[in-house]
Design a protein around this motif. Structure first.
Motif, PDB file in Angstrom:
ATOM      1  N   ASN A 189       6.512 -37.329  16.289  1.00  0.00           N
ATOM      2  CA  ASN A 189       7.903 -37.072  16.643  1.00  0.00           C
ATOM      3  C   ASN A 189       8.705 -36.967  15.363  1.00  0.00           C
ATOM      4  O   ASN A 189       8.387 -37.640  14.371  1.00  0.00           O
ATOM      5  N   TYR A 190       9.735 -36.111  15.373  1.00  0.00           N
ATOM      6  CA  TYR A 190      10.512 -35.847  14.167  1.00  0.00           C
ATOM      7  C   TYR A 190      12.011 -35.920  14.449  1.00  0.00           C
ATOM      8  O   TYR A 190      12.461 -35.588  15.549  1.00  0.00           O
ATOM      9  N   ALA A 191      12.755 -36.308  13.429  1.00  0.00           N
ATOM     10  CA  ALA A 191      14.195 -36.185  13.500  1.00  0.00           C
ATOM     11  C   ALA A 191      14.549 -34.709  13.531  1.00  0.00           C
ATOM     12  O   ALA A 191      13.874 -33.880  12.909  1.00  0.00           O
ATOM     13  N   GLY A 192      15.616 -34.389  14.222  1.00  0.00           N
ATOM     14  CA  GLY A 192      16.002 -33.000  14.347  1.00  0.00           C
ATOM     15  C   GLY A 192      16.265 -32.324  13.015  1.00  0.00           C
ATOM     16  O   GLY A 192      15.992 -31.125  12.842  1.00  0.00           O
ATOM     17  N   SER A 193      16.773 -33.087  12.058  1.00  0.00           N
ATOM     18  CA  SER A 193      17.137 -32.514  10.758  1.00  0.00           C
ATOM     19  C   SER A 193      15.924 -32.099   9.927  1.00  0.00           C
ATOM     20  O   SER A 193      16.069 -31.343   8.965  1.00  0.00           O
ATOM     21  N   VAL A 194      14.737 -32.590  10.269  1.00  0.00           N
ATOM     22  CA  VAL A 194      13.545 -32.269   9.474  1.00  0.00           C
ATOM     23  C   VAL A 194      12.515 -31.479  10.259  1.00  0.00           C
ATOM     24  O   VAL A 194      11.517 -31.014   9.691  1.00  0.00           O
ATOM     25  N   LYS A 195      12.741 -31.315  11.540  1.00  0.00           N
ATOM     26  CA  LYS A 195      11.767 -30.616  12.389  1.00  0.00           C
ATOM     27  C   LYS A 195      11.547 -29.206  11.866  1.00  0.00           C
ATOM     28  O   LYS A 195      12.505 -28.481  11.566  1.00  0.00           O
ATOM     29  N   GLY A 196      10.295 -28.838  11.747  1.00  0.00           N
ATOM     30  CA  GLY A 196       9.950 -27.523  11.227  1.00  0.00           C
ATOM     31  C   GLY A 196       9.801 -27.474   9.718  1.00  0.00           C
ATOM     32  O   GLY A 196       9.276 -26.501   9.172  1.00  0.00           O
ATOM     33  N   ARG A 197      10.258 -28.517   9.030  1.00  0.00           N
ATOM     34  CA  ARG A 197      10.130 -28.562   7.570  1.00  0.00           C
ATOM     35  C   ARG A 197       9.179 -29.668   7.114  1.00  0.00           C
ATOM     36  O   ARG A 197       8.495 -29.529   6.108  1.00  0.00           O
ATOM     37  N   PHE A 198       9.163 -30.775   7.833  1.00  0.00           N
ATOM     38  CA  PHE A 198       8.327 -31.926   7.473  1.00  0.00           C
ATOM     39  C   PHE A 198       7.172 -32.046   8.459  1.00  0.00           C
ATOM     40  O   PHE A 198       7.321 -31.742   9.645  1.00  0.00           O
ATOM     41  N   THR A 199       6.047 -32.533   7.955  1.00  0.00           N
ATOM     42  CA  THR A 199       4.881 -32.776   8.799  1.00  0.00           C
ATOM     43  C   THR A 199       4.293 -34.136   8.466  1.00  0.00           C
ATOM     44  O   THR A 199       3.984 -34.415   7.301  1.00  0.00           O
ATOM     45  N   ILE A 200       4.130 -34.969   9.495  1.00  0.00           N
ATOM     46  CA  ILE A 200       3.487 -36.262   9.306  1.00  0.00           C
ATOM     47  C   ILE A 200       2.035 -36.137   9.743  1.00  0.00           C
ATOM     48  O   ILE A 200       1.726 -35.479  10.752  1.00  0.00           O
ATOM     49  N   SER A 201       1.151 -36.737   8.969  1.00  0.00           N
ATOM     50  CA  SER A 201      -0.267 -36.683   9.293  1.00  0.00           C
ATOM     51  C   SER A 201      -0.924 -37.976   8.830  1.00  0.00           C
ATOM     52  O   SER A 201      -0.293 -38.799   8.172  1.00  0.00           O
ATOM     53  N   ARG A 202      -2.195 -38.138   9.156  1.00  0.00           N
ATOM     54  CA  ARG A 202      -2.863 -39.382   8.809  1.00  0.00           C
ATOM     55  C   ARG A 202      -4.321 -39.126   8.431  1.00  0.00           C
ATOM     56  O   ARG A 202      -4.914 -38.121   8.830  1.00  0.00           O
ATOM     57  N   ASP A 203      -4.836 -40.040   7.658  1.00  0.00           N
ATOM     58  CA  ASP A 203      -6.265 -40.100   7.363  1.00  0.00           C
ATOM     59  C   ASP A 203      -6.706 -41.497   7.797  1.00  0.00           C
ATOM     60  O   ASP A 203      -6.508 -42.471   7.067  1.00  0.00           O
ATOM     61  N   SER A 204      -7.256 -41.596   8.988  1.00  0.00           N
ATOM     62  CA  SER A 204      -7.588 -42.903   9.548  1.00  0.00           C
ATOM     63  C   SER A 204      -8.632 -43.638   8.714  1.00  0.00           C
ATOM     64  O   SER A 204      -8.601 -44.861   8.596  1.00  0.00           O
ATOM     65  N   ALA A 205      -9.545 -42.892   8.123  1.00  0.00           N
ATOM     66  CA  ALA A 205     -10.586 -43.528   7.313  1.00  0.00           C
ATOM     67  C   ALA A 205     -10.003 -44.224   6.094  1.00  0.00           C
ATOM     68  O   ALA A 205     -10.542 -45.212   5.612  1.00  0.00           O
ATOM     69  N   LYS A 206      -8.882 -43.706   5.606  1.00  0.00           N
ATOM     70  CA  LYS A 206      -8.240 -44.271   4.420  1.00  0.00           C
ATOM     71  C   LYS A 206      -7.032 -45.135   4.785  1.00  0.00           C
ATOM     72  O   LYS A 206      -6.351 -45.643   3.887  1.00  0.00           O
ATOM     73  N   ASN A 207      -6.751 -45.277   6.084  1.00  0.00           N
ATOM     74  CA  ASN A 207      -5.554 -46.017   6.515  1.00  0.00           C
ATOM     75  C   ASN A 207      -4.315 -45.519   5.778  1.00  0.00           C
ATOM     76  O   ASN A 207      -3.493 -46.312   5.298  1.00  0.00           O
ATOM     77  N   THR A 208      -4.195 -44.220   5.697  1.00  0.00           N
ATOM     78  CA  THR A 208      -3.102 -43.602   4.945  1.00  0.00           C
ATOM     79  C   THR A 208      -2.383 -42.591   5.817  1.00  0.00           C
ATOM     80  O   THR A 208      -3.013 -41.839   6.566  1.00  0.00           O
ATOM     81  N   VAL A 209      -1.068 -42.602   5.704  1.00  0.00           N
ATOM     82  CA  VAL A 209      -0.230 -41.636   6.395  1.00  0.00           C
ATOM     83  C   VAL A 209       0.512 -40.814   5.348  1.00  0.00           C
ATOM     84  O   VAL A 209       0.917 -41.352   4.307  1.00  0.00           O
ATOM     85  N   TYR A 210       0.682 -39.555   5.649  1.00  0.00           N
ATOM     86  CA  TYR A 210       1.324 -38.634   4.714  1.00  0.00           C
ATOM     87  C   TYR A 210       2.582 -38.040   5.349  1.00  0.00           C
ATOM     88  O   TYR A 210       2.693 -37.929   6.559  1.00  0.00           O
ATOM     89  N   LEU A 211       3.484 -37.639   4.483  1.00  0.00           N
ATOM     90  CA  LEU A 211       4.645 -36.878   4.921  1.00  0.00           C
ATOM     91  C   LEU A 211       4.756 -35.667   4.006  1.00  0.00           C
ATOM     92  O   LEU A 211       5.137 -35.803   2.840  1.00  0.00           O
ATOM     93  N   GLN A 212       4.393 -34.521   4.522  1.00  0.00           N
ATOM     94  CA  GLN A 212       4.532 -33.269   3.779  1.00  0.00           C
ATOM     95  C   GLN A 212       5.941 -32.752   4.005  1.00  0.00           C
ATOM     96  O   GLN A 212       6.336 -32.517   5.152  1.00  0.00           O
ATOM     97  N   MET A 213       6.667 -32.588   2.927  1.00  0.00           N
ATOM     98  CA  MET A 213       8.063 -32.167   3.009  1.00  0.00           C
ATOM     99  C   MET A 213       8.213 -30.824   2.330  1.00  0.00           C
ATOM    100  O   MET A 213       7.987 -30.712   1.115  1.00  0.00           O
ATOM    101  N   ASN A 214       8.567 -29.824   3.096  1.00  0.00           N
ATOM    102  CA  ASN A 214       8.764 -28.467   2.589  1.00  0.00           C
ATOM    103  C   ASN A 214      10.216 -28.051   2.735  1.00  0.00           C
ATOM    104  O   ASN A 214      10.977 -28.663   3.489  1.00  0.00           O
TER     105      ASN A 214
END
Length: 114
Positions: free
Chosen positions: A57-82
């Motif tokens: 889920n995304y805030a309206g102000s970032v929808k379409g520009r930001f992407t949240i993703s995860r690497d479960s094996a590394k217990n890491t979450v990412y935020l790609q901001m374009n």
């Protein structure tokens, strides 16, 4: 449990950054991991979250520009901001919610400026 956020920096408008949040310590699984931000003079706001099932889920102000993703094996979450804008300037925090509690990272500063 510790959350280590990284990846912030100075970027020009229109540029991109990827934030990382690595979780470590004694936990079995998380229910939700999220990114928040606090801009100068403003209250902290939710940017995006991802559930253990992969729902996002995304805030309206970032929808379409930001992407949240995860690497479960590394217990890491990412935020790609374009397509970053000056209004995205803030300290970004990651947050993890588990059955045992809620945990925050230390924050990483993102500055969007020409």
């Amino acid at each position: 449990v510790q959350l280590q956020a990284s990846g912030g920096g100075l970027v020009r408008p229109g540029g991109s950054l990827r934030l990382s949040c690595a979780a470590s310590g004694n936990f079995a699984r998380y229910d939700v991991m999220a990114w928040y931000r606090r801009a100068p003079g403003k209250q902290r706001e939710l940017v995006a979250h991802i559930t253990s099932g992969g729902g996002t889920n995304y805030a309206g102000s970032v929808k379409g520009r930001f992407t949240i993703s995860r690497d479960s094996a590394k217990n890491t979450v990412y935020l790609q901001m374009n397509s970053l804008e000056a209004e995205d300037t803030a300290v970004y925090y990651c947050k993890m919610m588990t059955l045992l509690g809620v945990y925050w990272g230390q924050g990483t500063l993102v500055t969007v400026s020409s």
